[in-house]
Scaffold this motif. Structure first.
Motif, short mmCIF file in Angstrom:
data_model
loop_
_atom_site.label_atom_id
_atom_site.label_comp_id
_atom_site.label_asym_id
_atom_site.label_seq_id
_atom_site.Cartn_x
_atom_site.Cartn_y
_atom_site.Cartn_z
N ILE A 233 -14.14 -7.89 3.34
CA ILE A 233 -12.95 -8.74 3.26
C ILE A 233 -12.05 -8.23 2.14
O ILE A 233 -12.38 -8.35 0.96
CB ILE A 233 -13.33 -10.21 3.04
N LEU A 234 -10.93 -7.65 2.52
CA LEU A 234 -10.01 -7.09 1.53
C LEU A 234 -9.14 -8.16 0.90
O LEU A 234 -8.89 -8.14 -0.31
CB LEU A 234 -9.13 -6.02 2.20
N LEU A 235 -8.64 -9.10 1.73
CA LEU A 235 -7.80 -10.21 1.26
C LEU A 235 -8.27 -11.48 1.95
O LEU A 235 -8.41 -11.50 3.17
CB LEU A 235 -6.32 -9.96 1.58
N SER A 236 -8.48 -12.53 1.18
CA SER A 236 -9.04 -13.76 1.73
C SER A 236 -7.99 -14.58 2.48
O SER A 236 -6.83 -14.67 2.05
CB SER A 236 -9.64 -14.62 0.62
N ALA A 237 -8.42 -15.21 3.56
CA ALA A 237 -7.53 -16.05 4.37
C ALA A 237 -6.97 -17.19 3.52
O ALA A 237 -7.66 -17.76 2.68
CB ALA A 237 -8.29 -16.61 5.57
N GLY A 238 -5.70 -17.49 3.75
CA GLY A 238 -5.07 -18.61 3.06
C GLY A 238 -4.49 -18.28 1.70
O GLY A 238 -3.87 -19.14 1.07
N HIS A 239 -4.69 -17.05 1.24
CA HIS A 239 -4.20 -16.66 -0.08
C HIS A 239 -3.23 -15.48 -0.01
O HIS A 239 -2.17 -15.50 -0.63
CB HIS A 239 -5.36 -16.31 -1.01
N SER A 240 -3.60 -14.44 0.73
CA SER A 240 -2.75 -13.25 0.90
C SER A 240 -2.93 -12.73 2.31
O SER A 240 -3.91 -13.05 2.99
CB SER A 240 -3.13 -12.15 -0.10
N TYR A 241 -1.95 -11.89 2.75
CA TYR A 241 -2.04 -11.43 4.13
C TYR A 241 -1.21 -10.16 4.34
O TYR A 241 -0.40 -9.78 3.51
CB TYR A 241 -1.56 -12.53 5.09
N PHE A 242 -1.46 -9.54 5.49
CA PHE A 242 -0.68 -8.45 6.09
C PHE A 242 -0.44 -7.27 5.15
O PHE A 242 0.69 -6.95 4.79
CB PHE A 242 0.66 -8.98 6.60
N PRO A 243 -1.51 -6.57 4.74
CA PRO A 243 -1.32 -5.36 3.93
C PRO A 243 -0.90 -4.18 4.79
O PRO A 243 -1.36 -4.01 5.92
CB PRO A 243 -2.70 -5.13 3.32
N ARG A 244 0.00 -3.35 4.26
CA ARG A 244 0.40 -2.11 4.93
C ARG A 244 0.22 -0.97 3.93
O ARG A 244 0.49 -1.12 2.73
CB ARG A 244 1.88 -2.15 5.35
N TYR A 245 -0.22 0.17 4.43
CA TYR A 245 -0.29 1.36 3.59
C TYR A 245 1.13 1.85 3.29
O TYR A 245 2.04 1.75 4.11
CB TYR A 245 -1.06 2.47 4.29
N LEU A 246 1.30 2.39 2.08
CA LEU A 246 2.58 2.92 1.63
C LEU A 246 2.32 4.29 1.01
O LEU A 246 1.72 4.39 -0.06
CB LEU A 246 3.22 1.97 0.62
N GLU A 247 2.75 5.33 1.69
CA GLU A 247 2.48 6.70 1.24
C GLU A 247 3.51 7.14 0.20
O GLU A 247 4.72 6.99 0.39
CB GLU A 247 2.53 7.66 2.43
N THR A 248 3.02 7.67 -0.92
CA THR A 248 3.87 8.30 -1.93
C THR A 248 3.33 9.71 -2.16
O THR A 248 2.23 10.04 -1.72
CB THR A 248 3.86 7.51 -3.25
N PRO A 249 4.08 10.56 -2.86
CA PRO A 249 3.59 11.93 -3.07
C PRO A 249 2.27 12.01 -3.83
O PRO A 249 1.50 12.95 -3.64
CB PRO A 249 4.73 12.58 -3.87
N GLU A 250 1.99 11.02 -4.69
CA GLU A 250 0.79 11.09 -5.53
C GLU A 250 -0.39 10.30 -4.99
O GLU A 250 -1.54 10.64 -5.26
CB GLU A 250 1.10 10.56 -6.95
N GLU A 251 -0.12 9.24 -4.20
CA GLU A 251 -1.21 8.33 -3.84
C GLU A 251 -0.80 7.47 -2.65
O GLU A 251 0.37 7.43 -2.27
CB GLU A 251 -1.56 7.44 -5.04
N ILE A 252 -1.80 6.79 -2.10
CA ILE A 252 -1.56 5.83 -1.04
C ILE A 252 -1.63 4.44 -1.66
O ILE A 252 -2.64 4.05 -2.25
CB ILE A 252 -2.60 5.95 0.10
N LEU A 253 -0.54 3.70 -1.53
CA LEU A 253 -0.47 2.34 -2.07
C LEU A 253 -0.63 1.33 -0.94
O LEU A 253 -0.63 1.67 0.24
CB LEU A 253 0.85 2.13 -2.80
#
Length: 444
Positions: A233-253
């Motif tokens: 479980i990366l993010l708990s229900a009812g608190h946070s939602y819908f993560p998307r990867y965001l690519e940058t030159p140095e890292e994946i956010l």
């Protein structure tokens, strides 16, 4: 916690894009429905956002709501300079029923968008997916032999619940998409946040209505996908939602939103959410996807706050006086585990119980000494040393907590109207192992 558009009363899903040392943040506008369009904000540091408002509005043909999307470069970018985004709309089909289709738009500056219109429409592939199920928000990732892979919300053929499911496909140019049959998703998932390839495996962030956002792993783009054995479980229900990867030159956010606990009562009862601090996505040496503290969030630190050493009770030492909860507070330091951190928002108290094995629970105490109730628990299944560094971020009824820069959890404290916040540590030997305590007001 960090950003909510002042131009709209409610927003939901978020996604991002990085280009030319600039972050672009997109947010779904949800004042009166699950989606009327989306807006865009711009930042040079990923923390402080300049809001530009509307980017895409729903068409006159839209019947139910406009759904989220993602952004990628056109394959002919060097010649055209175009970026592509997708979004969805429910429209009435030839049988008079509402069906969801995916549409596309283009931009040169990632702020002003022009719709391609009905010339480029990605409709449900009825060989593999239900015509009247979900068909929404393509997230793309590079395909080694050219073009893109994609994951989106699509209801597999024969699925009883038409409000969700995971679909997969590919595109040669980012505009013409082709669906493929999805493999088994275990346990079942309802929405696709993002998908990325780390090493030789695919890591999906898929939504489970009961549990929240879960980590799924597969050897192949189309599955089968199995929930991670650790840190599922990366993010708990009812608190946070819908993560998307965001690519940058140095890292994946990772970009996602958190619930403030406040509601906007328009035509519908909509949650008021904020964009959470960006996080770093990393797969550890056991093959487990984990979120980490992102160094860019150091830009959040504003004026230093004096650290107290005040014994409030025999079992508690206060570390700060009351601070402005609407402005935000950051507290960092070193402590020994197990530990109990104390948070007081106006007259409501909370205790964060942390152990050395990655387990954390958050208890809420009613005003004036009422009974405790557990409002959140998580097990990151990670072995910490006896002495750990912690980071605690608090603002507008929301909390984030890190141990040795491992993301532990976001929490909606259900106190969006509280104005003041202070921090302490609990226990008979409450100062044992506590050192290097520093605090700052958030600079936003």
């Amino acid at each position: 916690m960090l950003f909510k558009s002042d131009k709209f009363k409610a927003q939901w899903d978020t996604w991002g894009y990085y280009h030319n040392k600039t972050y672009y943040l997109y947010y779904l506008i949800t004042e009166d429905s699950p989606g009327e369009g989306f807006g865009v904000a711009v930042s040079t540091d990923g923390v402080h956002w300049d809001d530009h408002g509307w980017a895409i509005k729903a068409s006159d043909k839209m019947k139910r709501y406009l759904g989220s999307g993602a952004v990628w470069k056109s394959l002919d970018f060097e010649d055209s300079g175009r970026f592509i985004c997708n979004y969805s709309e429910y429209r009435e089909d030839e049988y008079g029923k509402n069906t969801q289709n995916i549409y596309f738009a283009w931009s040169i500056d990632l702020i002003n968008w022009t719709k391609y219109g009905d010339d480029y429409v990605f409709s449900v592939d009825e060989r593999f997916y239900e015509r009247y199920g979900r068909w929404d928000n393509v997230f793309s990732l590079p395909r080694p032999d050219g073009g893109f892979w994609g994951v989106w919300v699509g209801t597999p053929k024969g699925k009883n619940d038409l409000e969700g499911g995971i679909a997969f496909g590919y595109s040669g140019d980012g505009l013409k998409w082709h669906a493929i049959k999805a493999g088994q998703i275990t346990p079942d998932a309802k929405e696709a946040g993002g998908l990325w390839r780390f090493g030789d495996k695919f890591y999906g962030m898929f939504g489970s209505p009961q549990k929240g956002i879960m980590s799924y792993i597969s050897d192949s783009i189309d599955g089968p996908y199995q929930a991670s054995e650790k840190n599922a479980i990366l993010l708990s229900a009812g608190h946070s939602y819908f993560p998307r990867y965001l690519e940058t030159p140095e890292e994946i956010l990772v970009v996602h939103h958190s619930m403030s606990g406040r509601r906007h009562i328009g035509k519908e009862n909509r949650a008021v959410t904020y964009v959470a601090p960006l996080k770093r996505a990393e797969v550890d040496n056991e093959g487990v996807l984990r979120f980490k503290y992102w160094k860019g969030n150091e830009a959040l630190k504003g004026s230093p706050i004096e650290i107290k050493d005040q014994k409030a009770t025999p079992e508690m030492t206060l570390l700060t006086d009351f601070q402005d909860f609407t402005k935000g507070l950051i507290v960092e330091g070193t402590m020994e585990t197990p530990a109990k951190l104390f948070v007081q928002a106006d007259n409501i108290s909370y205790v964060l119980n942390v152990d050395e094995n990655g387990c954390m629970t958050i208890e809420q105490f009613a005003p004036f000494g009422g009974f405790a109730k557990e409002i959140q628990s998580v097990n990151r299944e990670y072995s910490f040393p006896p002495s750990v560094n912690f980071r605690l971020l608090l603002r507008r009824g929301m909390l984030e907590f890190y141990l040795d820069d491992e993301f532990m959890e976001c929490c909606t404290l259900q106190c969006p109207d509280c104005k003041n916040i202070r921090i302490g540590i609990m226990g008979d030997e409450s100062k044992k192992g506590l050192s290097n305590i520093k605090a700052w007001a958030m600079f936003l």
